[in-house]
Design a protein around this motif. Structure first.
Motif, PDB file in Angstrom:
ATOM      1  N   UNK A   1       0.787  -1.236   0.000  1.00 32.15           N
ATOM      2  CA  UNK A   1       0.000   0.000   0.000  1.00 32.15           C
ATOM      3  C   UNK A   1       0.812   1.277   0.000  1.00 32.15           C
ATOM      4  N   UNK A   2       2.098   1.196   0.353  1.00 32.21           N
ATOM      5  CA  UNK A   2       2.921   2.397   0.330  1.00 32.21           C
ATOM      6  C   UNK A   2       3.091   3.017   1.698  1.00 32.21           C
ATOM      7  N   UNK A   3       3.449   4.305   1.739  1.00 33.51           N
ATOM      8  CA  UNK A   3       3.752   4.953   3.018  1.00 33.51           C
ATOM      9  C   UNK A   3       2.576   4.889   3.986  1.00 33.51           C
ATOM     10  N   UNK A   4       2.883   4.649   5.232  1.00 32.39           N
ATOM     11  CA  UNK A   4       1.872   4.656   6.285  1.00 32.39           C
ATOM     12  C   UNK A   4       1.750   6.069   6.861  1.00 32.39           C
ATOM     13  N   UNK A   5       0.544   6.565   6.913  1.00 37.05           N
ATOM     14  CA  UNK A   5       0.293   7.906   7.450  1.00 37.05           C
ATOM     15  C   UNK A   5      -0.952   7.852   8.321  1.00 37.05           C
ATOM     16  N   UNK A   6      -1.105   8.835   9.190  1.00 37.27           N
ATOM     17  CA  UNK A   6      -2.314   8.906  10.012  1.00 37.27           C
ATOM     18  C   UNK A   6      -3.502   9.316   9.154  1.00 37.27           C
ATOM     19  N   UNK A   7      -4.694   9.116   9.670  1.00 33.17           N
ATOM     20  CA  UNK A   7      -5.899   9.489   8.918  1.00 33.17           C
ATOM     21  C   UNK A   7      -5.932  10.986   8.645  1.00 33.17           C
ATOM     22  N   UNK A   8      -5.481  11.786   9.614  1.00 38.19           N
ATOM     23  CA  UNK A   8      -5.445  13.232   9.406  1.00 38.19           C
ATOM     24  C   UNK A   8      -4.423  13.602   8.326  1.00 38.19           C
ATOM     25  N   UNK A   9      -3.274  12.941   8.355  1.00 42.38           N
ATOM     26  CA  UNK A   9      -2.260  13.202   7.329  1.00 42.38           C
ATOM     27  C   UNK A   9      -2.770  12.816   5.953  1.00 42.38           C
TER      28      UNK A   9
ATOM     29  N   UNK B   1       0.078  -5.506 -12.567  1.00 43.05           N
ATOM     30  CA  UNK B   1      -0.392  -4.169 -12.202  1.00 43.05           C
ATOM     31  C   UNK B   1      -0.012  -3.822 -10.766  1.00 43.05           C
ATOM     32  N   UNK B   2       0.062  -4.819  -9.886  1.00 41.45           N
ATOM     33  CA  UNK B   2       0.510  -4.557  -8.518  1.00 41.45           C
ATOM     34  C   UNK B   2       1.944  -4.038  -8.527  1.00 41.45           C
ATOM     35  N   UNK B   3       2.785  -4.617  -9.391  1.00 45.99           N
ATOM     36  CA  UNK B   3       4.168  -4.137  -9.511  1.00 45.99           C
ATOM     37  C   UNK B   3       4.196  -2.722 -10.075  1.00 45.99           C
ATOM     38  N   UNK B   4       3.464  -2.505 -11.161  1.00 46.81           N
ATOM     39  CA  UNK B   4       3.502  -1.199 -11.817  1.00 46.81           C
ATOM     40  C   UNK B   4       2.865  -0.107 -10.966  1.00 46.81           C
ATOM     41  N   UNK B   5       1.937  -0.483 -10.085  1.00 47.06           N
ATOM     42  CA  UNK B   5       1.198   0.522  -9.315  1.00 47.06           C
ATOM     43  C   UNK B   5       2.081   1.331  -8.383  1.00 47.06           C
ATOM     44  N   UNK B   6       3.271   0.825  -8.079  1.00 41.48           N
ATOM     45  CA  UNK B   6       4.175   1.580  -7.210  1.00 41.48           C
ATOM     46  C   UNK B   6       5.107   2.491  -8.005  1.00 41.48           C
ATOM     47  N   UNK B   7       5.033   2.442  -9.358  1.00 44.16           N
ATOM     48  CA  UNK B   7       5.959   3.192 -10.206  1.00 44.16           C
ATOM     49  C   UNK B   7       5.349   4.466 -10.784  1.00 44.16           C
ATOM     50  N   UNK B   8       4.042   4.618 -10.693  1.00 46.65           N
ATOM     51  CA  UNK B   8       3.334   5.670 -11.426  1.00 46.65           C
ATOM     52  C   UNK B   8       2.932   6.795 -10.484  1.00 46.65           C
ATOM     53  N   UNK B   9       3.360   8.012 -10.796  1.00 45.82           N
ATOM     54  CA  UNK B   9       2.945   9.174 -10.001  1.00 45.82           C
ATOM     55  C   UNK B   9       1.576   9.679 -10.444  1.00 45.82           C
TER      56      UNK B   9
ATOM     57  N   UNK C   1      -7.871  11.972 -15.319  1.00 43.35           N
ATOM     58  CA  UNK C   1      -6.517  12.042 -14.790  1.00 43.35           C
ATOM     59  C   UNK C   1      -6.485  11.440 -13.389  1.00 43.35           C
ATOM     60  N   UNK C   2      -5.535  10.528 -13.160  1.00 39.46           N
ATOM     61  CA  UNK C   2      -5.361   9.906 -11.856  1.00 39.46           C
ATOM     62  C   UNK C   2      -4.056  10.390 -11.238  1.00 39.46           C
ATOM     63  N   UNK C   3      -4.101  10.808  -9.994  1.00 40.96           N
ATOM     64  CA  UNK C   3      -2.906  11.137  -9.222  1.00 40.96           C
ATOM     65  C   UNK C   3      -2.763  10.077  -8.136  1.00 40.96           C
ATOM     66  N   UNK C   4      -1.634   9.354  -8.129  1.00 41.79           N
ATOM     67  CA  UNK C   4      -1.453   8.214  -7.227  1.00 41.79           C
ATOM     68  C   UNK C   4      -0.760   8.718  -5.964  1.00 41.79           C
ATOM     69  N   UNK C   5      -1.548   8.999  -4.946  1.00 44.46           N
ATOM     70  CA  UNK C   5      -1.068   9.698  -3.759  1.00 44.46           C
ATOM     71  C   UNK C   5       0.093   9.004  -3.057  1.00 44.46           C
ATOM     72  N   UNK C   6       0.020   7.699  -2.749  1.00 52.33           N
ATOM     73  CA  UNK C   6       1.144   7.099  -2.009  1.00 52.33           C
ATOM     74  C   UNK C   6       2.457   7.140  -2.770  1.00 52.33           C
ATOM     75  N   UNK C   7       2.408   7.073  -4.087  1.00 51.71           N
ATOM     76  CA  UNK C   7       3.656   7.117  -4.863  1.00 51.71           C
ATOM     77  C   UNK C   7       4.260   8.506  -4.863  1.00 51.71           C
TER      78      UNK C   7
END
Length: 368
Positions: free
Chosen positions: A42-50, A139-147, A160-166
């Motif tokens: 899933x990528x970086x762990x952040x709080x719900x507020x963050x 797609x799971x592999x590629x999903x971490x490469x796309x901003x 337009x999709x912006x992939x927040x964790x990346x």
């Protein structure tokens, strides 16, 4: 405070909420989604507020990019063009499975037409699960490469999709100012949104050309043993060229069509890079530092990641940014921004494969 991952605005289907329907016999697309979501990091762990603050900031960055990109490019998206959507990696996977489904339906039809009638329903279902799992894993592999990505969404609503964790992971890895980096990325992705909405024929052109090529490249059962021989014999060529495994099986005529499509993709990527850097200094104080560090990141993959990039053709994509940006700058230097924008007139004015690395040739052909 409880950690959470950045939220997905949709549960399933396309970003516009439309469903996928029953899976095709040869590919279980819903299983592809489930597989991708199950195995993706899933990528970086952040709080719900963050997380809420990051999503809000990305939306603000996207909105703030509209006016400067329009002014710099002299292209304006229609007022009714869908706004960008902030997604996590699972949301990106779902959107791309749906796009693959629409893009590959004619390919599946071709493969089904060549199947032996003795194929049982059980075997077809198992095959659909296998190919669905393969698609989900890729797609799971590629999903971490796309901003970010402009989803052409054949048969659906392009967006337009912006992939927040990346974006968050990259800004942390590069150690750059988060606000500046998010606005810089938004400039690039807004340029893609403008390209495909201000130039009304471009999306259909890209979809139809890509779909036709995919159908042509799809192997019949008789082709498979021959292709396996090609793979074992020519795999070193795939690694050295970085063009991807698909190029290995293409005929000379198909490779020419791939080159023409790649030239257009190079144009789109290079144009977005040029616009984002041209806008940058006006609104992004640290744009020079971001560009330097980002370019170092593009060329810095090693190990298994580098291997997969070569197999999937991602190395070639890195060259698209370089070649396309050189083309855009060279043409603009010769004929100005309005002269460059003649590229959007029709499919005939798009750069050909030889012209993307020879801007003078394009200028001579289009401007005389």
């Amino acid at each position: 405070m409880t950690d959470t991952t950045l939220p997905t605005p949709v549960d399933a289907g396309r970003p516009d909420g439309s469903g996928g329907g029953a899976p095709a016999a040869s590919v279980d697309y819903e299983f592809a989604k489930r597989t991708g979501r199950a195995i993706v990091n899933p990528g970086p762990q952040v709080s719900s507020d963050e997380a809420a603050a990051i999503v809000a900031d990305l939306r603000a960055a996207a909105a703030s990019a509209v006016a400067p990109v329009a002014e710099t490019s002299a292209l304006t998206a229609p007022a009714d063009a869908p706004a960008p959507l902030v997604v996590d990696r699972a949301g990106w996977i779902s959107a791309n499975v749906d796009s693959f489904r629409s893009m590959l339906d004619p390919v599946v039809d071709k493969l089904n037409a060549t199947k032996k009638s003795s194929t049982s329903a059980t075997a077809a279902a198992i095959g659909g699960k296998v190919t669905g799992a393969e698609m989900g894993g890729l797609l799971a592999f590629l999903s971490s490469k796309v901003l970010g990505q402009y989803d052409l969404a054949p048969g659906g609503t392009p967006r337009l999709l912006l992939v927040a964790p990346n974006i968050v992971a990259t800004e942390r890895r590069l150690e750059v100012d988060p606000t500046d980096f998010r606005r810089w990325v938004a400039m690039h992705e807004e340029t893609h949104r403008v390209q495909f909405t201000a130039v009304p024929w471009l999306r259909d052109h890209m979809v139809s050309r890509t779909q036709a090529l995919a159908v042509d490249l799809a192997p019949t059962p008789e082709d498979l043993s021959k292709r396996f021989e090609q793979l074992t014999k020519n795999l070193p060529e795939v690694f050295s060229s970085g063009e991807g495994i698909g190029q290995l099986f293409a005929t000379p005529e198909q490779k020419a069509r791939i080159a023409e499509l790649t030239a257009v993709m190079s144009l789109l990527e290079g144009h977005a890079d040029v616009v984002m850097d041209a806008v940058g200094p006006q609104v992004i104080p640290s744009v020079s530092e971001i560009r330097r560090k980002f370019d170092e990141r593009r060329s810095g993959s090693v190990g298994i990641d580098r291997l997969l990039r070569k197999l999937l053709g991602l190395e070639a994509k890195m060259r698209q940014y370089r070649d396309g940006a050189v083309f855009v700058r060279a043409v603009t230097d010769q004929v100005g921004r309005d002269g460059f924008n003649a590229v959007w007139t029709s499919p005939e004015t798009l750069p050909r494969a030889a012209e993307i690395v020879d801007p003078d040739a394009w200028v001579r052909r289009v401007h005389g």
